[in-house]
Design an enzyme around this catalytic site. Structure first.
Site, short mmCIF file in Angstrom:
data_model
loop_
_atom_site.label_atom_id
_atom_site.label_comp_id
_atom_site.label_asym_id
_atom_site.label_seq_id
_atom_site.Cartn_x
_atom_site.Cartn_y
_atom_site.Cartn_z
N TYR A 1 -14.85 -0.72 16.25
CA TYR A 1 -13.93 -0.53 14.92
C TYR A 1 -13.19 0.54 15.24
CZ TYR A 1 -13.40 1.59 10.70
OH TYR A 1 -12.51 1.90 9.40
N GLY B 1 -12.42 5.97 8.76
CA GLY B 1 -13.55 5.33 8.54
C GLY B 1 -15.29 5.79 8.90
N SER C 1 -13.47 11.32 4.76
CA SER C 1 -12.35 9.96 4.63
C SER C 1 -13.14 9.30 2.88
CB SER C 1 -12.82 9.21 5.70
OG SER C 1 -12.37 6.85 4.81
N TYR D 1 -7.58 7.48 -0.10
CA TYR D 1 -7.41 6.47 0.21
C TYR D 1 -7.10 6.07 -2.26
CZ TYR D 1 -7.56 4.85 4.85
OH TYR D 1 -7.77 4.71 5.53
N THR E 1 -3.45 8.56 1.67
CA THR E 1 -2.94 8.32 3.23
C THR E 1 -2.14 7.04 1.90
OG1 THR E 1 -5.04 8.48 3.91
CG2 THR E 1 -3.82 6.14 4.75
N LYS F 1 -0.08 11.18 4.02
CA LYS F 1 -0.53 10.73 6.09
C LYS F 1 -0.29 9.90 6.20
CE LYS F 1 -4.15 9.87 8.26
NZ LYS F 1 -4.20 8.17 8.31
N HIS G 1 -1.90 5.19 11.79
CA HIS G 1 -2.87 4.81 11.28
C HIS G 1 -3.51 4.41 12.75
CE1 HIS G 1 -4.86 4.17 7.58
NE2 HIS G 1 -5.95 3.73 8.82
N ARG H 1 -3.56 0.99 13.66
CA ARG H 1 -4.21 0.16 13.05
C ARG H 1 -3.56 -0.59 12.21
NH1 ARG H 1 -9.60 1.44 14.06
NH2 ARG H 1 -10.23 1.41 11.89
N ASP I 1 -0.46 12.87 14.33
CA ASP I 1 -1.76 12.44 14.21
C ASP I 1 -1.52 11.31 15.47
OD1 ASP I 1 -1.98 9.72 13.09
OD2 ASP I 1 -3.11 10.17 12.53
N GLY J 1 -3.25 8.78 18.84
CA GLY J 1 -2.52 8.79 20.79
C GLY J 1 -3.20 10.40 21.37
C1 GLV Z 1 -9.25 2.95 7.46
O1 GLV Z 1 -8.93 4.15 7.71
C2 GLV Z 1 -9.09 2.11 9.27
O2 GLV Z 1 -8.08 2.14 9.76
O3 GLV Z 1 -9.77 1.44 9.36
#
Ligand code: GLV
Length: 387
Positions: free
Chosen positions: A25, A80, A107, A130, A156, A252, A276, A279, A307, A309
């Site tokens: 994850y 998360g 988070s 969120y 975010t 963000k 992110h 992601r 942010d 890397g």
């Molecule tokens: C949540 O912030 C995720 O990227 O899983």
């Protein structure tokens, strides 16, 4: 393994200790993971200017991020399920950050709740929000962060809909894990993790369970979150969030100069150039590649952080040389946490600091606040968007 020397050593250790679904994850990006990989590899394109025979004594990496004094410009990013990398993970990571003098960001999708982290730390931490469809819940979450003494709210903006992460689908990710044959096999090979997890009561989404009507257990929670990320989020929402919060605000998930200008117009204190961690939109450029363009777009109108890397103190230094006032680490601290709990996060922070400090010295600089584009070779190599 002998003593870990860098973040990749902790990555390997975490992989051995954390059940696959949770390690993956953290360790994955969306779809082909091209943006996730590019976030790291683009740092290699920036070359440092070596200087010699300059006074390198009395060095300092201290500066400030969004008005908070920091021992180095590295905050812990909101991640998360941190409490699934290690039992009580958010509390341990917050304590490590506090001791090191860098911000910790909790988070919305944490395992330990805002109140729980506040009860186990001395200094204010930052809270990430969120924006969900249930605006009452969001309002209450903002109030809870305020009551817990959080010193900045980070909203975010790049997750109105979830990017597809293939590893999570294949691993059958859920928190706590559902008892399928697949997950039982994953857990059976990680007894140390299981023991620690059995010793804590913190195993669900602490900020949500018990605070949303109709959500009392895991299956109702799953249904609620799946439909809660708000696809209608707009810049107008930032206004009411800012008003309700009334404190320091960080936005963000900005990766485009147009969006950066919009973010600056909201009057927020800082924006984070971010995809992110690769992601969300796979195929997007790396954050570090977009940093110069975004800095050009907003000038001094808003503080700019980045942010994505960052795996070493050298990466931190490169981001600062390009003009970022702060950087965030997600996976590096999660690897430390998964490998060795708080001691692992402590050590990752120590490693990053040492790398940053030594690199700064070899670039002929004593103060982090003096770093700039003059310390880089070919800083213009980076991509510009099509105008
Ligand atoms: C949540 O912030 C995720 O990227 O899983």
């Amino acid at each position: 393994m002998s003593k870990p020397c860098d973040v990749s050593d902790y990555q390997r250790l975490a992989q051995k200790r954390v059940p696959r679904m949770f390690f993956d994850y953290a360790d994955s990006g969306s779809w082909t993971e091209s943006t996730y990989r590019r976030n790291e590899t683009d740092f290699q394109r920036l070359l440092l200017r070596q200087r010699v025979a300059v006074d390198m004594t009395r060095r300092s990496t201290a500066t400030s991020m969004a008005g908070d004094k920091v021992s180095m410009p590295v905050a812990l990013a909101p991640t998360g399920l941190t409490g699934m990398q290690h039992a009580d993970g958010e509390i341990l990571a917050a304590q490590a950050a506090e001791q090191f003098g860098v911000p910790f960001t909790l988070s919305t999708m944490s395992i330990c709740s805002i109140e729980d982290v506040a009860a186990h730390t001395q200094k204010p931490f930052w809270f990430q929000l969120y924006v969900m469809r249930d605006r009452d819940f969001i309002g209450r979450l903002i109030d809870r962060a305020k009551a817990a003494g959080c010193s900045a709210l980070m909203v975010t903006l790049d997750l109105q809909i979830l990017g597809q992460r293939h590893k999570d689908i294949r691993n059958g990710l859920s928190a706590p894990p559902k008892m399928t044959l697949n997950s039982l096999l994953q857990l059976a090979t990680r007894p140390h993790w299981c023991l620690k997890m059995l010793g804590t009561r913190r195993r669900g989404f602490g900020n949500i369970i018990g605070h949303v009507s109709g959500v009392s257990d895991l299956s109702s929670l799953g249904a609620w979150t799946a439909e809660q990320f708000d696809p209608q989020l707009s810049w107008d929402d930032i206004d009411w969030i800012r008003e309700r919060w009334g404190g320091k605000l960080i936005l963000k998930g900005i990766l485009d100069p147009e969006d950066a200008r919009m973010a600056a117009r909201t009057g927020a204190d800082a924006l984070i150039v971010s995809n992110h961690g690769g992601r969300q939109l796979d195929g997007a450029p790396s954050s570090i590649a977009m940093l110069p363009t975004i800095l050009d777009a907003v000038g001094d109108d808003i503080e700019v952080h980045v942010d994505g890397g960052i795996r070493s103190g050298q990466d931190v230094l490169k981001a600062v040389c390009l003009g970022a006032k702060g950087t965030y680490i997600g996976r590096p601290f999660l690897y430390g946490l998964g490998a060795a709990g708080k001691a692992g996060v402590d050590d990752v922070l120590r490693i990053l600091h040492q790398e940053l400090d030594t690199t700064m010295a070899l670039c002929g600089e004593r103060l982090l606040t003096n770093l700039g584009r003059h310390n880089l070779l070919e800083p213009t190599l980076f991509d510009r968007p099509v105008q």
